[in-house]
Design an enzyme around this catalytic site. Structure first.
Site, PDB file in Angstrom:
ATOM      1  N   ASN A 151     -26.795   5.517  39.490  1.00  0.00           N
ATOM      2  CA  ASN A 151     -27.296   6.489  38.519  1.00  0.00           C
ATOM      3  C   ASN A 151     -26.693   7.860  38.863  1.00  0.00           C
ATOM      4  OD1 ASN A 151     -28.932   8.574  37.452  1.00  0.00           O
ATOM      5  ND2 ASN A 151     -30.499   7.068  36.967  1.00  0.00           N
ATOM      6  N   HIS A 171     -27.928  12.768  38.882  1.00  0.00           N
ATOM      7  CA  HIS A 171     -28.139  13.802  39.900  1.00  0.00           C
ATOM      8  C   HIS A 171     -26.892  14.658  40.111  1.00  0.00           C
ATOM      9  CE1 HIS A 171     -31.884  11.709  40.586  1.00  0.00           C
ATOM     10  NE2 HIS A 171     -31.170  10.608  40.526  1.00  0.00           N
ATOM     11  N   HIS A 215     -28.918   8.817  32.206  1.00  0.00           N
ATOM     12  CA  HIS A 215     -30.102   9.064  31.369  1.00  0.00           C
ATOM     13  C   HIS A 215     -29.831  10.307  30.530  1.00  0.00           C
ATOM     14  CE1 HIS A 215     -34.802   9.665  31.405  1.00  0.00           C
ATOM     15  NE2 HIS A 215     -34.289   9.690  30.192  1.00  0.00           N
ATOM     16  N   ARG A 241     -31.458  12.731  28.522  1.00  0.00           N
ATOM     17  CA  ARG A 241     -32.818  13.181  28.196  1.00  0.00           C
ATOM     18  C   ARG A 241     -32.802  14.026  26.934  1.00  0.00           C
ATOM     19  NH1 ARG A 241     -36.435  12.576  32.968  1.00  0.00           N
ATOM     20  NH2 ARG A 241     -37.969  13.559  31.661  1.00  0.00           N
ATOM     21  N   ARG A 293     -31.382  18.065  30.160  1.00  0.00           N
ATOM     22  CA  ARG A 293     -31.463  18.874  31.386  1.00  0.00           C
ATOM     23  C   ARG A 293     -30.389  18.520  32.409  1.00  0.00           C
ATOM     24  NH1 ARG A 293     -36.782  16.513  34.396  1.00  0.00           N
ATOM     25  NH2 ARG A 293     -37.755  17.033  32.447  1.00  0.00           N
ATOM     26  N   GLU A 296     -29.801   5.149  29.720  1.00  0.00           N
ATOM     27  CA  GLU A 296     -31.273   5.283  29.742  1.00  0.00           C
ATOM     28  C   GLU A 296     -31.676   6.318  28.729  1.00  0.00           C
ATOM     29  OE1 GLU A 296     -33.159   6.491  33.333  1.00  0.00           O
ATOM     30  OE2 GLU A 296     -32.122   4.941  34.449  1.00  0.00           O
ATOM     31  N   THR A 325     -38.552  10.318  35.788  1.00  0.00           N
ATOM     32  CA  THR A 325     -39.378   9.362  35.062  1.00  0.00           C
ATOM     33  C   THR A 325     -40.532   8.928  35.957  1.00  0.00           C
ATOM     34  OG1 THR A 325     -37.261   8.573  34.224  1.00  0.00           O
ATOM     35  CG2 THR A 325     -39.204   7.308  33.609  1.00  0.00           C
ATOM     36  N   GLU A 370     -36.588  -3.573  33.525  1.00  0.00           N
ATOM     37  CA  GLU A 370     -36.292  -2.915  34.801  1.00  0.00           C
ATOM     38  C   GLU A 370     -37.647  -2.627  35.443  1.00  0.00           C
ATOM     39  OE1 GLU A 370     -33.584   0.448  34.851  1.00  0.00           O
ATOM     40  OE2 GLU A 370     -34.539   1.210  36.674  1.00  0.00           O
ATOM     41  N   HIS A 415     -35.842   2.960  40.919  1.00  0.00           N
ATOM     42  CA  HIS A 415     -36.605   4.186  41.103  1.00  0.00           C
ATOM     43  C   HIS A 415     -37.067   4.313  42.551  1.00  0.00           C
ATOM     44  CE1 HIS A 415     -38.721   7.796  40.078  1.00  0.00           C
ATOM     45  NE2 HIS A 415     -38.221   7.713  38.871  1.00  0.00           N
TER      46      HIS A 415
HETATM   47  N1  PXP Z   1     -34.341   3.717  36.841  1.00  0.00           N
HETATM   48  C1  PXP Z   1     -34.915   4.573  35.972  1.00  0.00           C
HETATM   49  C2  PXP Z   1     -35.477   4.024  34.708  1.00  0.00           C
HETATM   50  C3  PXP Z   1     -34.958   5.953  36.230  1.00  0.00           C
HETATM   51  O1  PXP Z   1     -35.515   6.787  35.336  1.00  0.00           O
HETATM   52  C4  PXP Z   1     -34.381   6.439  37.423  1.00  0.00           C
HETATM   53  C5  PXP Z   1     -34.398   7.912  37.708  1.00  0.00           C
HETATM   54  O2  PXP Z   1     -33.505   8.571  36.910  1.00  0.00           O
HETATM   55  C6  PXP Z   1     -33.776   5.517  38.298  1.00  0.00           C
HETATM   56  C7  PXP Z   1     -33.801   4.163  38.002  1.00  0.00           C
HETATM   57  C8  PXP Z   1     -33.141   5.962  39.583  1.00  0.00           C
HETATM   58  O3  PXP Z   1     -34.108   6.473  40.405  1.00  0.00           O
HETATM   59  P1  PXP Z   1     -33.693   7.235  41.746  1.00  0.00           P
HETATM   60  O4  PXP Z   1     -32.905   8.427  41.347  1.00  0.00           O
HETATM   61  O5  PXP Z   1     -34.999   7.541  42.374  1.00  0.00           O
HETATM   62  O6  PXP Z   1     -32.857   6.260  42.549  1.00  0.00           O
END
Ligand code: PXP
Length: 239
Positions: free
Chosen positions: A7, A10, A43, A45, A49, A70, A101, A151, A190
């Site tokens: 993901n 970040h 994602h 949003r 952001r 996402e 999330t 998921e 997550h």
């Molecule tokens: N899965 C979903 C649905 C999420 O919203 C997120 C956070 O953006 C992640 C996975 C990844 O989570 P993390 O950044 O805590 O690894």
């Protein structure tokens, strides 16, 4: 064997802190794939952001593995997914005030509404995943929506300690088993990190693990290539 979806939101968060062009999440996706990531997750949003529309367009053109978009289950975002045509759309709840999330999507009582959106995505050959709490009732409801994947939200497991963590792990295992029985493909994510990922990766039938924060945090210190390679090793290692 479980696989790793990185993901990259970040990376965009750091870029948006200055409002410039660096670091570019599209470059991060390329490096992650070269280091062994089996998928890229982003994602978009509603408040934009972190990821921007431009990022998603470029990712669609450059990702060579599999792009998982996402998004909230809103008409605007469904239209966006139909336009972008990612390999998969993961429907998540979204609250403007939240940092990330916070919980799985509310499925119970919304099956019909979700089914209509999911049908439009599936008509375009876009796989659809629902980000759900590891709860049998939510999984049963997810089946009724026509989603292809769930998921499982691993945040409760990741945040728990001691015996509470063992209990949360059992919930994840039971939820994965139930989802598989109902014919859903099981992903999870997550809060997963280098210390807690192995048991989740070893759950029978586990598919893609979507991991962002821990990988990008480690990347700041040791580089993205190494951070992804270290995580790929853990995800592939059956406990
Ligand atoms: N899965 C979903 C649905 C999420 O919203 C997120 C956070 O953006 C992640 C996975 C990844 O989570 P993390 O950044 O805590 O690894």
């Amino acid at each position: 064997m479980a696989t790793l979806g990185v993901n990259i939101d970040h990376v965009a968060t750091v870029r948006q802190a200055r409002g410039g062009q660096d670091p570019d999440p599209v470059a991060a996706a390329i490096i992650a794939e070269l280091a062994g990531a089996e998928g890229i997750t982003a994602h978009l949003r509603e408040d934009r952001r972190h990821m921007q529309d431009r990022d998603i367009d470029l990712l669609r053109q450059t990702v060579r593995t599999s792009l998982n978009l996402e998004m909230a289950a809103t008409p605007e975002m469904i239209r966006m997914a139909l336009d972008v045509q990612p390999a998969m759309a993961t429907l998540v709840p979204e609250r403007r005030e939240e940092r990330t999330t916070e919980g799985g999507i509310e499925v119970r009582g919304r099956e019909k509404e979700l089914a209509a959106s999911i049908a439009s995505l599936r008509e375009q050959n876009i796989a659809v995943s629902l980000f759900v709490n590891p709860d049998i009732h939510d999984i049963r409801a997810a089946v009724k929506t026509g989603a292809t994947h769930v998921e499982l939200h691993t945040g409760f497991y990741s945040n728990a300690t001691g015996l509470a963590r063992d209990e949360e792990f059992e919930r994840l295992k039971d939820a994965a088993l139930a989802a598989k029985k109902f014919g859903l493909i099981v992903n999870a994510g997550h809060g997963l990190d280098y210390n807690n990922v192995s048991p989740v990766a070893a759950i029978d039938g586990m598919g893609e693990l979507n991991i962002g924060h821990s990988i990008i945090s480690r990347a700041v210190l040791v580089g993205l290539d190494r951070a992804v390679r270290d995580m790929v090793k853990l995800v592939h290692l059956k406990a």
